[in-house]
Every structure is written in structure tokens, then in C-alpha cells.
Motif scaffolding. Sequence first.
Motif, PDB file in Angstrom:
ATOM      1  N   SER A 161       5.681 -12.716   8.913  1.00 16.61           N
ATOM      2  CA  SER A 161       6.305 -11.635   8.141  1.00 16.61           C
ATOM      3  C   SER A 161       5.238 -10.807   7.428  1.00 16.61           C
ATOM      4  O   SER A 161       5.310  -9.569   7.388  1.00 16.61           O
ATOM      5  N   LEU A 162       4.224 -11.488   6.860  1.00 17.20           N
ATOM      6  CA  LEU A 162       3.131 -10.774   6.204  1.00 17.20           C
ATOM      7  C   LEU A 162       2.335  -9.943   7.207  1.00 17.20           C
ATOM      8  O   LEU A 162       1.942  -8.804   6.913  1.00 17.20           O
ATOM      9  N   GLY A 163       2.104 -10.505   8.398  1.00 21.61           N
ATOM     10  CA  GLY A 163       1.374  -9.778   9.433  1.00 21.61           C
ATOM     11  C   GLY A 163       2.116  -8.525   9.869  1.00 21.61           C
ATOM     12  O   GLY A 163       1.523  -7.442  10.002  1.00 21.61           O
ATOM     13  N   ASP A 164       3.417  -8.649  10.090  1.00 21.28           N
ATOM     14  CA  ASP A 164       4.220  -7.485  10.479  1.00 21.28           C
ATOM     15  C   ASP A 164       4.313  -6.473   9.342  1.00 21.28           C
ATOM     16  O   ASP A 164       4.297  -5.261   9.574  1.00 21.28           O
ATOM     17  N   LEU A 165       4.420  -6.977   8.111  1.00 21.94           N
ATOM     18  CA  LEU A 165       4.488  -6.082   6.957  1.00 21.94           C
ATOM     19  C   LEU A 165       3.229  -5.221   6.870  1.00 21.94           C
ATOM     20  O   LEU A 165       3.299  -4.014   6.595  1.00 21.94           O
ATOM     21  N   LEU A 166       2.078  -5.824   7.105  1.00 23.81           N
ATOM     22  CA  LEU A 166       0.820  -5.094   7.013  1.00 23.81           C
ATOM     23  C   LEU A 166       0.581  -4.178   8.205  1.00 23.81           C
ATOM     24  O   LEU A 166       0.076  -3.061   8.051  1.00 23.81           O
ATOM     25  N   SER A 167       0.940  -4.642   9.401  1.00 20.57           N
ATOM     26  CA  SER A 167       0.532  -3.937  10.619  1.00 20.57           C
ATOM     27  C   SER A 167       1.550  -2.939  11.162  1.00 20.57           C
ATOM     28  O   SER A 167       1.168  -1.946  11.783  1.00 20.57           O
ATOM     29  N   GLN A 168       2.822  -3.176  10.943  1.00 18.59           N
ATOM     30  CA  GLN A 168       3.845  -2.317  11.542  1.00 18.59           C
ATOM     31  C   GLN A 168       3.873  -0.940  10.888  1.00 18.59           C
ATOM     32  O   GLN A 168       3.519  -0.785   9.716  1.00 18.59           O
ATOM     33  N   PRO A 169       4.291   0.084  11.640  1.00 17.10           N
ATOM     34  CA  PRO A 169       4.377   1.439  11.078  1.00 17.10           C
ATOM     35  C   PRO A 169       5.334   1.500   9.887  1.00 17.10           C
ATOM     36  O   PRO A 169       6.253   0.688   9.773  1.00 17.10           O
ATOM     37  N   VAL A 170       5.097   2.476   9.034  1.00 13.75           N
ATOM     38  CA  VAL A 170       5.947   2.643   7.855  1.00 13.75           C
ATOM     39  C   VAL A 170       7.398   2.863   8.265  1.00 13.75           C
ATOM     40  O   VAL A 170       8.328   2.366   7.616  1.00 13.75           O
ATOM     41  N   ALA A 171       7.610   3.574   9.360  1.00 13.73           N
ATOM     42  CA  ALA A 171       8.967   3.846   9.840  1.00 13.73           C
ATOM     43  C   ALA A 171       9.715   2.572  10.212  1.00 13.73           C
ATOM     44  O   ALA A 171      10.948   2.531  10.181  1.00 13.73           O
ATOM     45  N   ASN A 172       8.958   1.512  10.552  1.00 10.84           N
ATOM     46  CA  ASN A 172       9.571   0.236  10.927  1.00 10.84           C
ATOM     47  C   ASN A 172       9.604  -0.756   9.772  1.00 10.84           C
ATOM     48  O   ASN A 172       9.918  -1.932   9.974  1.00 10.84           O
ATOM     49  N   GLY A 173       9.253  -0.302   8.580  1.00  8.75           N
ATOM     50  CA  GLY A 173       9.297  -1.187   7.422  1.00  8.75           C
ATOM     51  C   GLY A 173       7.981  -1.836   7.075  1.00  8.75           C
ATOM     52  O   GLY A 173       7.931  -2.704   6.185  1.00  8.75           O
ATOM     53  N   GLY A 174       6.892  -1.422   7.748  1.00 13.26           N
ATOM     54  CA  GLY A 174       5.577  -1.985   7.462  1.00 13.26           C
ATOM     55  C   GLY A 174       4.729  -1.062   6.612  1.00 13.26           C
ATOM     56  O   GLY A 174       5.194  -0.008   6.155  1.00 13.26           O
ATOM     57  N   LEU A 175       3.475  -1.452   6.411  1.00 11.83           N
ATOM     58  CA  LEU A 175       2.546  -0.647   5.619  1.00 11.83           C
ATOM     59  C   LEU A 175       1.650   0.224   6.487  1.00 11.83           C
ATOM     60  O   LEU A 175       0.858   1.012   5.965  1.00 11.83           O
ATOM     61  N   GLY A 176       1.744   0.068   7.806  1.00  9.21           N
ATOM     62  CA  GLY A 176       1.046   0.959   8.721  1.00  9.21           C
ATOM     63  C   GLY A 176      -0.443   0.724   8.870  1.00  9.21           C
ATOM     64  O   GLY A 176      -1.171   1.626   9.292  1.00  9.21           O
ATOM     65  N   LEU A 177      -0.939  -0.473   8.552  1.00  4.87           N
ATOM     66  CA  LEU A 177      -2.372  -0.736   8.688  1.00  4.87           C
ATOM     67  C   LEU A 177      -2.792  -0.936  10.138  1.00  4.87           C
ATOM     68  O   LEU A 177      -3.983  -0.824  10.458  1.00  4.87           O
TER      69      LEU A 177
END
Length: 263
Positions: free
Chosen positions: A214-230
Motif C-alpha cells: 500500500s505504501l509502495g502504491d501510494l508513493l508510486s502511483q499517479p495522483v489521478a489514481n490516488g498516489g503521490l506520483g513519484l
Amino acid sequence: MTYSITPAARERGALYNKVPEVTASFWAIKIMATTVGETGADYLIFKLGLGLPLTSILMAAVLAVVLFMQMRTDRYTPWIYWLAVTMISIVGTLITDSLTDTYNVPLQLSTVLFVGALIATFIIWYLRERTLSIHSIDTPVREAYYWLAVLCTFALGTAAGDLLAEQLGLGYLTSAFLFGGAILLVVALWKSNIIGAVTAFWLAYILTRPLGASLGDLLSQPVANGGLGLGTTDTSLVFLAVILGLVVYLAVSRQAAVELTDR
């Protein structure tokens, strides 16, 4: 007849166990390894364009080599052990993703299947060895059960994490808080002597997988998908660098302990 065990003898016994002591460093590396398992798999599949089937085959082959190296050692070797954990994290993610994306197995069913596989592994392991303690992973049979259980926890954690965060729509941040809270509950139950140390360890081990994912997806996923976009590249590189630093530190500390004991 009973024999007293000196501190030096106890230390020497610990040196020949194939699994590290459970410390703050252990849990930190474990969580980061699970994060790399999530972001690393996505990086190979999408960024490098290898696709899910080819990535799964390649990573399974690398895991087989690393586990062979791990099984051949006669004691805990930090860089080999944690490389094995990281590779199992990636392969566990790929197993769940393959079931979901290639064979259209619902995440609910995958979660149930992996729960069953993990319980079966623990039952067989206990019936044969009469212990599930990681402080006695000192025979090939026990180590084989240990790594099978670890693989099941990673596949289960991926399925459960994706089920809550994506399919049920809770999001990555909420899922991370839920799994983190569950780990704190396990710690509280252990501290209160409601559950034993072995049970607490394996429950925490299972829960750190979806927490890390969950932390990995939060950091890596695009902002549009609920992540931080890293992005998967930066997230994977940062966590790999931290893992490498901690493993080097543990290896140096381990070598110093061996030299001190052998004097």
C-alpha cells in the motif's frame, strides 16, 4: 540430565540460525522489501515493457538461483537472505497479478486460496517439526518450510492489499493505516500475553506485506489514481538504496559478532 548454556554458546547457536534476529532493522528492511516487490514488479512489467508473463518467468528463475545460494549457506548471511526476501516479494506479487490479470481469478478467491495455502504450510510444518519458531531455522527441511510460508505471505498480502485498496475502493493511504493499525493490535496482544511470540511474529509478517504494498502504491502511483506520483523508478531506487545501506550495516555487525565469538 540438564546442561546450562553459557552466553557464548547461546550466541554461537544464534550465528548458525539461517534467519536474522527480529529487531527494528529486520522490520524496516522487511517493509521496504515488500514495497520494492510492488513497485519493482510494476517497473519491470510497464516501464521496461517486459509484460507480465516474461517478467514472471525471469523473476522466478532469479529467485530459484538466489534460494539455491541461500540454502547452500550454513548460517545467516545478510545480503543473500535479504536478496531472497526481496525476490520473493517480487515473485509473490507476480503470482497474484498473474492469477488476477491473466486467469481472471477474483481477488476475493485469491485471498482465500493463499490463506488456505499458508495455513496448510503451517500445519504440515508444525506436525513435522513441532515448532514454527524462526529461531530454529537450522535444517534444510525447516528452511524449506520457512521460505514456502514466506512466499505464501507475500502472495496473500498482495491479494489482500489490492482487494482493499483498489477493488473495495478504500485507497492506498486508508489501506496503509488499516494494516498499520492491525500490526499495532498484534503488538498489543503480544505485549499483553494474549498471543505468543511465534503467533505474533507470523501475524505481523503477514500484515507487513500489504502495508508495504500500500505504501509502495501510494508513493508510486499517479495522483489521478490516488498516489503521490513519484513513479516506480524513483520509489524502487530509493528503497533499494536504503535496504542496501541497512544490509551492509548488518553484514559488518554480523562479521564483528562472528570474530568476537570465535576468539
